[in-house]
Design a protein around this motif. Structure first.
Motif, mmCIF file in Angstrom:
data_model
loop_
_atom_site.group_PDB
_atom_site.id
_atom_site.type_symbol
_atom_site.label_atom_id
_atom_site.label_comp_id
_atom_site.label_asym_id
_atom_site.label_seq_id
_atom_site.Cartn_x
_atom_site.Cartn_y
_atom_site.Cartn_z
ATOM 1 N N ARG A 1 8.270 -26.184 -20.238
ATOM 2 C CA ARG A 1 8.947 -27.219 -19.452
ATOM 3 C C ARG A 1 8.058 -28.422 -19.167
ATOM 4 N NH1 ARG A 1 10.276 -25.166 -14.425
ATOM 5 N NH2 ARG A 1 9.320 -23.163 -14.835
ATOM 6 N N VAL A 2 6.796 -28.196 -18.836
ATOM 7 C CA VAL A 2 5.939 -29.306 -18.413
ATOM 8 C C VAL A 2 4.755 -29.559 -19.327
ATOM 9 C CG1 VAL A 2 6.584 -29.096 -15.991
ATOM 10 C CG2 VAL A 2 4.604 -27.851 -16.837
ATOM 11 N N GLY A 3 4.530 -28.687 -20.313
ATOM 12 C CA GLY A 3 3.425 -28.884 -21.248
ATOM 13 C C GLY A 3 2.278 -27.925 -20.979
ATOM 14 N N PHE A 4 1.447 -27.778 -21.976
ATOM 15 C CA PHE A 4 0.305 -26.874 -21.910
ATOM 16 C C PHE A 4 -0.979 -27.668 -21.775
ATOM 17 C CE2 PHE A 4 3.536 -24.520 -24.228
ATOM 18 C CZ PHE A 4 3.479 -23.278 -23.637
ATOM 19 N N GLN A 5 -1.972 -27.060 -21.203
ATOM 20 C CA GLN A 5 -3.292 -27.672 -21.121
ATOM 21 C C GLN A 5 -4.325 -26.626 -21.480
ATOM 22 O OE1 GLN A 5 -4.423 -29.520 -17.411
ATOM 23 N NE2 GLN A 5 -6.569 -29.236 -17.868
ATOM 24 N N ALA A 6 -5.235 -27.003 -22.320
ATOM 25 C CA ALA A 6 -6.336 -26.117 -22.675
ATOM 26 C C ALA A 6 -7.637 -26.804 -22.309
ATOM 27 C CB ALA A 6 -6.315 -25.796 -24.167
ATOM 28 N N ASP A 7 -8.554 -26.059 -21.778
ATOM 29 C CA ASP A 7 -9.861 -26.630 -21.478
ATOM 30 C C ASP A 7 -10.919 -25.563 -21.698
ATOM 31 O OD1 ASP A 7 -9.651 -24.936 -19.285
ATOM 32 O OD2 ASP A 7 -9.421 -26.525 -17.839
ATOM 33 N N ARG A 8 -12.139 -25.990 -21.633
ATOM 34 C CA ARG A 8 -13.249 -25.055 -21.751
ATOM 35 C C ARG A 8 -14.423 -25.596 -20.951
ATOM 36 N NH1 ARG A 8 -14.636 -26.277 -28.037
ATOM 37 N NH2 ARG A 8 -15.238 -28.411 -27.720
ATOM 38 N N GLN A 9 -15.322 -24.729 -20.664
ATOM 39 C CA GLN A 9 -16.464 -25.103 -19.839
ATOM 40 C C GLN A 9 -17.744 -24.817 -20.605
ATOM 41 O OE1 GLN A 9 -16.396 -23.415 -15.920
ATOM 42 N NE2 GLN A 9 -18.593 -23.586 -15.683
ATOM 43 N N ALA A 10 -18.659 -25.732 -20.510
ATOM 44 C CA ALA A 10 -19.975 -25.536 -21.113
ATOM 45 C C ALA A 10 -20.995 -25.439 -19.974
ATOM 46 C CB ALA A 10 -20.333 -26.697 -22.021
ATOM 47 N N THR A 11 -21.872 -24.477 -20.057
ATOM 48 C CA THR A 11 -22.897 -24.292 -19.041
ATOM 49 C C THR A 11 -24.251 -24.629 -19.633
ATOM 50 O OG1 THR A 11 -21.605 -22.527 -18.038
ATOM 51 C CG2 THR A 11 -23.930 -22.635 -17.454
ATOM 52 N N VAL A 12 -24.969 -25.490 -18.942
ATOM 53 C CA VAL A 12 -26.310 -25.876 -19.374
ATOM 54 C C VAL A 12 -27.264 -25.520 -18.243
ATOM 55 C CG1 VAL A 12 -27.775 -27.783 -20.120
ATOM 56 C CG2 VAL A 12 -25.359 -27.774 -20.738
ATOM 57 N N SER A 13 -28.311 -24.793 -18.552
ATOM 58 C CA SER A 13 -29.274 -24.392 -17.534
ATOM 59 C C SER A 13 -30.452 -25.365 -17.509
ATOM 60 C CB SER A 13 -29.798 -22.982 -17.828
ATOM 61 O OG SER A 13 -28.750 -22.059 -17.744
ATOM 62 N N PHE A 14 -30.866 -25.714 -16.309
ATOM 63 C CA PHE A 14 -32.042 -26.560 -16.100
ATOM 64 C C PHE A 14 -32.988 -25.778 -15.207
ATOM 65 C CE2 PHE A 14 -28.508 -29.455 -16.800
ATOM 66 C CZ PHE A 14 -29.025 -30.310 -17.766
ATOM 67 N N GLU A 15 -33.968 -25.156 -15.821
ATOM 68 C CA GLU A 15 -34.846 -24.270 -15.064
ATOM 69 C C GLU A 15 -36.115 -24.980 -14.611
ATOM 70 O OE1 GLU A 15 -35.520 -20.619 -17.140
ATOM 71 O OE2 GLU A 15 -33.392 -20.327 -17.546
ATOM 72 N N GLY A 16 -36.663 -24.467 -13.547
ATOM 73 C CA GLY A 16 -37.936 -24.964 -13.046
ATOM 74 C C GLY A 16 -37.809 -26.234 -12.233
ATOM 75 N N VAL A 17 -38.953 -26.724 -11.780
ATOM 76 C CA VAL A 17 -39.006 -27.935 -10.959
ATOM 77 C C VAL A 17 -38.520 -29.142 -11.751
ATOM 78 C CG1 VAL A 17 -40.521 -29.474 -9.676
ATOM 79 C CG2 VAL A 17 -40.896 -27.004 -9.599
ATOM 80 N N GLY A 18 -38.934 -29.239 -12.997
ATOM 81 C CA GLY A 18 -38.503 -30.356 -13.836
ATOM 82 C C GLY A 18 -37.023 -30.308 -14.148
#
Length: 93
Positions: free
Chosen positions: A37-54
């Motif tokens: 009736r209203v349409g479909f939506q697809a999405d995805r998530q990407a995870t990026v890790s930033f470790e440490g003080v930097g």
């Protein structure tokens, strides 16, 4: 009865099932119906890790760049308004 919410939810599922079965459909059709009736939506998530003080410094710099450079197009469509999302809480780290 301990779990009245679960019983009520099951009752609603049974009513929905009966309605769809009376129309020659099943629960899979019921789940797909709003999308039809209203349409479909697809999405995805990407995870990026930033470790440490930097990592924290690098992530903060990336986010500052994203906030400073407003989007003008998104998926080949022109962005007419790009609201600023206020920062409500800052991590003390």
């Amino acid at each position: 009865m301990r779990d009245k919410d679960g019983v009520e939810a099951l009752t609603l599922v049974c009513e929905i099932t009966a309605d769809y079965l009376s129309r020659g459909l099943d629960l899979v059709d019921a789940l797909k119906d709003p999308g039809r009736r209203v349409g479909f939506q697809a999405d995805r998530q990407a995870t990026v890790s930033f470790e440490g003080v930097g990592g924290s410094t690098h992530m903060n710099a990336l986010m500052a760049d994203l906030r400073a450079d407003e989007a003008h197009t998104l998926v080949d469509m022109t962005v007419e308004a790009f609201p600023t999302i206020p920062v409500v809480w800052k991590c003390p780290l």
